[in-house]
Design a protein around this motif. Structure first.
Motif, short mmCIF file in Angstrom:
data_model
loop_
_atom_site.label_atom_id
_atom_site.label_comp_id
_atom_site.label_asym_id
_atom_site.label_seq_id
_atom_site.Cartn_x
_atom_site.Cartn_y
_atom_site.Cartn_z
N ARG A 1 4.89 -13.18 0.88
CA ARG A 1 3.82 -12.79 1.39
C ARG A 1 3.37 -13.06 2.94
O ARG A 1 2.45 -12.43 3.46
N TYR A 2 4.13 -13.76 3.60
CA TYR A 2 3.92 -13.86 4.92
C TYR A 2 4.55 -12.55 5.50
O TYR A 2 3.86 -12.07 6.58
N MET A 3 5.58 -11.91 5.10
CA MET A 3 6.12 -10.60 5.42
C MET A 3 5.06 -9.62 5.44
O MET A 3 4.79 -8.75 6.13
N GLN B 1 5.89 1.28 4.64
CA GLN B 1 5.38 -0.34 4.76
C GLN B 1 6.18 -0.97 3.67
O GLN B 1 6.85 -2.20 4.08
N LYS C 1 1.70 -9.78 4.80
CA LYS C 1 0.77 -9.75 5.95
C LYS C 1 1.02 -9.50 7.30
O LYS C 1 0.14 -8.66 7.91
N GLN C 2 2.31 -9.93 7.76
CA GLN C 2 2.41 -9.69 9.18
C GLN C 2 2.71 -8.14 9.24
O GLN C 2 2.43 -7.49 10.30
N LYS C 3 3.07 -7.48 8.35
CA LYS C 3 3.60 -5.87 8.58
C LYS C 3 2.15 -5.01 8.09
O LYS C 3 2.38 -3.94 7.88
N GLY C 4 1.04 -5.89 7.88
CA GLY C 4 -0.12 -5.09 7.66
C GLY C 4 -0.21 -4.62 6.43
O GLY C 4 -1.05 -3.72 6.03
N LEU D 1 -1.09 -6.60 3.59
CA LEU D 1 -1.70 -7.38 2.66
C LEU D 1 -3.11 -6.87 2.41
O LEU D 1 -4.07 -7.17 3.27
N VAL E 1 0.88 -1.26 0.00
CA VAL E 1 -0.06 -0.10 0.11
C VAL E 1 0.87 1.23 -0.12
O VAL E 1 0.47 2.17 -0.80
N ALA F 1 -7.04 -6.36 1.85
CA ALA F 1 -8.22 -7.08 1.76
C ALA F 1 -8.46 -7.46 0.23
O ALA F 1 -8.53 -8.21 -0.62
#
Lengths: 359, 359, 359, 359
Positions: free
Chosen positions: B227-229, B63, B231-234, B236, B59, B238
């Motif tokens: 992708r884990y990173m 980030q 998601k964890q860092k906010g 991803l 985004v 929706a």
């Protein structure tokens, strides 16, 4: 393919897009300091009946949970949550990545009780050497929960009071807040919620917006420097007005509740139709997520035309699945779904063994 | 008020908004798994002339920097960057919040050199007990830099080679990448960049999009589990398709470069006009940020009608400021600005002392 | 007051103190680079029958667990452990403070099974969007466990093999390792352990040393740069030789096992005496921790002369408590304890109701 | 080989070892809750002339700095320190690993000034959007500094007052505190220091103890829950009494200052001897670290018999090095060192070019 697997399958409510178009070439300052954000903040404060509330706009749910929780806890503290809480399971350890343990308490339906909060707190405080364990530092709940269930006003109040007694800030994740407020069972208003917690947020992503969550901070002690946290955690959108414009649209004349009600109507239409067909539900949900228990072979056939989420195996031949409705769900799609399930069930009913299992 | 203080004062390019409208009620799966993201990824891979590249959409810039850097470094490693690098000054310690030190090297104009990278690396490696210090773990640059300057292809290549020799992944922050690529001085293409670093990103927020940055991972070793990173860092989103749709629009027929060129034209129009008036610049910038040195009293007057960023005091009576253009900058606004500066300078020139200072 | 509440109530074995005295004014380099550390490392490698092992000395258990785990996991990974594992309950969130979730699996007696490891791994890998959850990144067990129980060689091997299959490094916390090795039931040697895991440590604090834990890294992939981790996590003792001298003494002629055996003898003396008196145990422990279930009123009286740890309420009138022995436990204290319990039980047995409960 | 490269080359003062022997088989409770720790705390409070001070014992310096700093800062805050501060260079990013940036200010000699603190604070506060940058959250100094220099009482007071004005807790790293207090130039007592900061620590590792640092917290706001932080950061020694016994011995009859004075005498003996030989020093140090500038070829020869630390190249043929003395330094070793340097210089002086450079 007709999609029911989540509540963010479409874009945004048309009035939001319209407003983005109208304001597109306006020049505004960045990072939420523009007039649209100001107006959205004022509208939300008004809806919360709290002129002193701080309102901040973030982009997504995981980001919002992480930012709020990391801003509240001391380094040796953890957050009490249900084992099924979003922060406990579906955020890839985002809370832990900021250094904090999620202190889980078991839950059948996604809700936790004041007694559970008190038990965690007291068991910690009664340790002879409490400093060897994580200190409970706040309480997290979702309203509605990840299982579609909902806290009543009295339940919220009891949780809030217990949290207060234990000195624990009480945080309400409202990623689907509208779908609680618009539920037929709901005895809680936005203004009630704003009186019954320390901080909460109003989900936009799942209710009409392209993206965006509005954090409402009630407790004075939690207000200072929150913008530093948003920035550090990557949530301070450069074109912050995008969030302002969307929440302005959602809150200037009741659109947020109006479209939430539509989702509830659609969810109840699914619920009532399945119930009529003697289908049981894993959770009794009055909100936009429905968790029917269906025969596995039926689900397999259903998958060719519909998307939905597998939830859990219930027995050897049945599973609970999740159907979500949203502000954007079309009645014809709901009717197709329930019709097709009914049709598949009828075919199934010729196999008497399975029919029994459904009663 | 006419705004030049940053490159995110407006919404999005109209074709992007148009596309969002057209696709609004499409149903897609979430989190970037939809066909729009797929197509945007394919278009970017093509533009990079690299079919193997992994492309992810996030985004915002802070980030993205945090996510990429935290995904690369081991816990005891730091990232080499210019003292003026965005990660070193304007991200509220986001990198440190993931546990990593920013190892800064001095820079006059925002650029760093292979010798500086080598010096940090060698000084660390020649320590008798290197484990007492942070280990250099990667190199970060911005292209163009925060000061509007730009690396040539040869400079990039030299930095990449030195980084490789030192075993350090080389990461290029392209929050304003289009404004480098579209610069008249630029001898580097997107495909060149994709050959000359391990990972970079293509900024959308500042170049036509509502928001969004496209991370391009070239180095195989950096691809797994990214992708884990996110998601964890906010990061991803929706409704990930929002990013896919925007980058699809920007890359399907050259819109990204086309609108970048407009910003450069506008920046050069400011630059050339001020240069004609014998105004000096703090940095020689061929990109969309211009840093003229102007009399303080003129700036004071200018502030009543224009926004711009204060950069630094240059002497007792002059300051450097920053004017940004963007894909959205209107020629009439540029002309008004340069005309008003000229007018104010003429009035000033009657005060001979100040006129001298400007030569 | 006679103390049984833990295994670190005294100082160090006299031979260790003697050696510290003898070497006190030697001048050595710092941080574990001295000849004593070198020799201790060689002795431990020999005892492990592995010349390639890396051996490092740290100060305490929580520090060692944190350092090893943080050195292995990627930022989005967690460590699988029993709910009763030391890292899950008694380290004040030290693991989470480095950014990692502890993925707990339930355990009756402190041990976990290959099936549990596989289940966590497979349930993660079979998620349709695994990146929304923490990725299992390693397995942690304690040998012996926090409940005094012990893995057999076959059980260790099975856990190691399953971990390997899942690609998960297998880490054994040996804070009380000697008390497993010296147990009469133990079919595992130090060399066996060194073949059956990726990394483990040999506890010194609880077995004869003033303080100190020796980490043994077997897996090549986990060896590089471990000293950076020790330093960053505050475990690189300036006078590192203090740890070297202690482990040198413990390992040069079998002292470590010899004093461990004494602790086991003392524990069995407690166990057998209580068993003779028909007292049940919460866990069947062959190691230095014994968990008898005793009447609450007896415990109350016992507290005036003995310290021990409350473990849990078993029923309305009984609780399980923990008695620890160690290398330093005196036989006369053990005998006093068992004699006094017997005496108190005899007095109790006049109250027939309670006596029944004990059978 | 005679060692001067650091101040932790030997074990502990013999009275400390003696006391460890005497108390070895005492049974005490763990984690610093024993009578020796209680008495050591009382003695330190008395020496600080502050009965309200909280005193905690940790194992090492990096651990202590990390624990204190992480306990004070909010997640978006950083710590102001000299570029040469231990936390900025020699702790492998331990501070960053807890999420915090070290905000460095330049320093010639290791000391920082109130003006520098104020400048960092004001420049942050005067930003139009301060939340984009790390917020200064505390001030860190070392007394004496890493360069052997020392703050006067007036300088400390000025720094403390400025920190207070800016709302920044003021933390003094006293890893070598005794060597400041015992310096001939020192106009500050321990009680003065305890009035002039919010928290500091008394180094034991480098002054007579096997290991150990005593944290003294003066500011009420910083006292709660500090033991949680110690535990989480791995600093809560199981056999905490080891630290208590050592500080008891150091503080019960002035041993700490007495042995510090010896180190200063030895350092001055080196200093005065070299000064007589017209050798210049990189820093004017009145404490136990001396930084003479010597010809490189002389240093090369010296290395065959002495250890010392290379500090920096001063010119093509000279380098500054560091000689440390300590409580354990032997006069005969000091005399051998100065005699050998003198001898090597005399040989050198036959090479007239180099002799000039030394004047």
């Amino acid at each position: 393919m007709i999609r029911f697997e989540c509540d963010y399958n479409e874009g945004a409510h048309e009035r939001i897009l319209q407003r983005l178009l109208e304001t597109n070439m306006e020049q505004t300052s960045g990072y939420g300091t523009d007039p649209h954000c100001d107006r959205a903040r004022a509208l939300i404060r008004q809806a919360c009946d709290n002129e002193q509330a701080d309102v901040h706009f973030l982009v997504g749910g995981t980001q919002t949970n992480t930012t709020v929780i990391a801003s509240i806890l001391r380094p040796y503290q953890g957050v009490i949550a249900a084992t099924s809480g979003h922060i406990a399971v579906h955020e890839t350890g985002a809370i832990e990545a900021t250094g904090h343990k999620v202190l889980t308490v078991s839950s059948e339906d996604g809700k936790i009780t004041p007694d559970q909060v008190k038990a965690v707190y007291q068991s910690h405080m009664s340790e002879s050497s409490p400093e060897h364990c994580v200190q409970p530092g706040m309480v997290y709940i979702s309203q509605p929960t990840e299982n579609g269930t909902m806290y009543s006003k009295a339940e919220l109040q009891a949780l809030f009071e217990t949290s207060r007694e234990c000195g624990l800030p009480f945080f309400v994740d409202g990623a689907r807040l509208g779908y609680a407020l618009a539920s037929k069972n709901c005895d809680m208003t936005l203004a009630d919620l704003a009186r019954l917690c320390d901080v909460f947020y109003i989900g936009g992503t799942k209710i009409g917006a392209l993206m965006g969550e509005a954090v409402v901070i009630l407790n004075e002690a939690l207000k200072p420097d929150f913008r530093y946290m948003i920035k550090q955690k990557g949530g301070l959108l450069a074109k912050g007005r995008l969030l302002g414009i969307q929440f302005e649209t959602l809150f200037e004349d009741g659109l947020y509740l109006e479209i939430s009600r539509h989702a509830i109507d659609m969810a109840m239409r699914i619920h009532d139709s399945l119930e009529e067909q003697n289908i049981r539900f894993l959770y009794e949900s009055p909100t936009n997520q429905q968790f029917p228990i269906l025969p596995d072979h039926l689900l397999e056939q259903l998958r060719s035309q519909y998307t939905f989420s597998f939830w859990e195996k219930v027995d050897d031949t049945h599973s609970a699945v999740r159907f979500c409705t949203s502000w954007a769900t079309r009645r014809e799609n709901v009717d197709a779904l329930t019709r097709d399930i009914a049709q598949l069930l009828r075919e199934t009913s010729k196999a008497p063994l399975l029919a029994e299992a459904l009663v």
